[in-house]
Write an enzyme that holds these catalytic residues in place. Structure first.
Site, mmCIF file in Angstrom:
data_model
loop_
_atom_site.group_PDB
_atom_site.id
_atom_site.type_symbol
_atom_site.label_atom_id
_atom_site.label_comp_id
_atom_site.label_asym_id
_atom_site.label_seq_id
_atom_site.Cartn_x
_atom_site.Cartn_y
_atom_site.Cartn_z
ATOM 1 N N ARG A 232 -105.859 -3.414 -45.758
ATOM 2 C CA ARG A 232 -106.452 -2.695 -47.134
ATOM 3 C C ARG A 232 -105.402 -1.349 -46.773
ATOM 4 O O ARG A 232 -105.314 -0.514 -45.836
ATOM 5 C CB ARG A 232 -107.743 -2.235 -46.956
ATOM 6 C CG ARG A 232 -108.799 -3.585 -47.129
ATOM 7 C CD ARG A 232 -108.560 -3.892 -48.849
ATOM 8 N NE ARG A 232 -109.416 -5.179 -49.096
ATOM 9 C CZ ARG A 232 -109.076 -6.233 -48.919
ATOM 10 N NH1 ARG A 232 -108.110 -6.655 -48.488
ATOM 11 N NH2 ARG A 232 -110.104 -7.265 -49.105
ATOM 12 N N GLU A 261 -104.393 0.631 -56.397
ATOM 13 C CA GLU A 261 -103.676 -0.272 -56.855
ATOM 14 C C GLU A 261 -104.035 -0.746 -58.493
ATOM 15 O O GLU A 261 -105.189 -0.984 -58.738
ATOM 16 C CB GLU A 261 -103.861 -1.628 -56.177
ATOM 17 C CG GLU A 261 -103.451 -1.385 -54.819
ATOM 18 C CD GLU A 261 -103.887 -2.579 -53.544
ATOM 19 O OE1 GLU A 261 -103.179 -2.616 -52.628
ATOM 20 O OE2 GLU A 261 -104.801 -3.423 -53.983
ATOM 21 N N HIS A 284 -99.071 -6.320 -53.579
ATOM 22 C CA HIS A 284 -100.292 -6.807 -52.965
ATOM 23 C C HIS A 284 -100.356 -8.391 -53.428
ATOM 24 O O HIS A 284 -101.294 -8.821 -54.039
ATOM 25 C CB HIS A 284 -101.371 -6.307 -53.798
ATOM 26 C CG HIS A 284 -102.933 -6.570 -53.235
ATOM 27 N ND1 HIS A 284 -103.805 -5.715 -53.263
ATOM 28 C CD2 HIS A 284 -103.391 -7.738 -52.664
ATOM 29 C CE1 HIS A 284 -104.848 -6.066 -52.314
ATOM 30 N NE2 HIS A 284 -104.528 -7.426 -52.113
#
Length: 311
Positions: A232, A261, A284
């Site tokens: 994370r 994000e 991601h």
């Protein structure tokens, strides 16, 4: 049962949602949902399915027919869990849906950093190989992973599979103690850093793991240590790690996650991407193989079936 998916576009194209549709009486799909649209879109639904759309206390109280909230991800920080519990509404997530996809991404990062691909590709693009007096480029030298030590933070399914794959490369693997867990007999991350050639993070973001790698313990790392964060954003302090990489205090950094994000306000790692460093930042997307995304659907169907017949 009447169900709604609030942000179907987050699963991407080519994903078959028919299994969810068959498991409920009626399914309404929205590609995306703004915060202002949530209450109206879920008010009559028994099952609310979301990936990143926030379901707050007001939304939960407004949805008088609500019997289940399904999250199309592992993290449930976008759901007011206390409000759901107060009203006896179960919240179910999906886990271990993308293990192979994320492990593959982790290996890609490890191998790319070890072979200095971010630097080598820039050198080739700049014409350094073409104008070389030799048949090859020797600088920067690459790292042979066989015999090197990998320290993994997070010994769940992901961490265990990374261990298996790394050992197949001939690496020595050791797990750190769980951060914040005082009765864990394993060495702490700080105790392992001086001997680590590669450090890979596969842990949740908690108060105990936030800024787990920072300016203080980066001083313990080997000069050529490789840092990988597929856990994370915020588990590593991006500013501190970037400065250490620029100063040559560590050998490489790869991250698939950032604290914000999409990173609309920037990030130190992004700012450094054009500096010729041994640095990889991916958007991601470690989890995004079609197989992993379809598995999310399968696990969500299991979550829906788990409450059917109970209401």
């Amino acid at each position: 049962m009447k169900a709604v998916i609030l942000d179907a576009e987050t699963l991407g194209k080519g994903i078959d949602l028919s299994a969810i549709e068959k498991s409920v009486g009626e399914l309404v799909l929205y590609d995306s949902t703004t915060p202002e649209q949530v209450n109206e879109r879920i008010k009559d639904d028994e099952i609310v399915i979301t990936n990143k759309v926030v379901i707050n206390e007001q939304a939960i109280e407004t949805a008088e027919q609500l019997k289940l909230i399904c999250v199309l991800a592992t993290g449930m920080n976008n759901i007011d869990l206390a409000a759901a519990e107060k009203l006896n509404i179960p919240v179910k997530n999906v886990e271990a849906y993308g293990t192979q996809s994320v492990v593959q991404h982790t290996l890609m990062m490890m191998l790319s950093l070890a072979t200095k691909q971010p630097v080598m590709q820039k050198r080739v693009a700049a014409g350094d190989w073409q104008s070389s007096s030799m048949f090859c480029l020797l600088d920067p030298s690459i790292i042979q992973l066989a015999g090197k030590k990998l320290v993994i933070v997070g010994s769940g399914e992901l961490g265990q599979e990374v261990k298996t794959q790394a050992e197949a490369l001939g690496m020595k693997v050791e797990f750190s103690a769980r951060p914040g867990k005082k009765d864990d007999p394993r060495p702490t991350l700080n105790e392992l850093l001086p001997s680590a050639d590669v450090i890979s993070f596969h842990c949740p973001l908690t108060d105990d793991t936030k800024n787990l790698l920072n300016a203080d313990n980066l001083k313990l790392c080997k000069k050529d240590a490789l840092i990988i964060n597929n856990a994370r954003g915020g588990v590593i302090n991006e500013q501190d790690v970037t400065e250490a990489l620029r100063a040559g205090k560590i050998g490489g950094v790869a991250a698939d996650v950032l604290p914000q994000e999409p990173p609309k306000d920037g990030n130190p790692l992004l700012d450094a991407m054009n500096e010729g460093l041994n640095l990889i930042v991916t958007p991601h997307n470690a989890w995004t193989s079609p197989e992993a995304r379809q598995r999310i659907v399968e696990l969500t169907v299991e979550n829906i079936r788990s409450i059917q017949g109970k209401n």
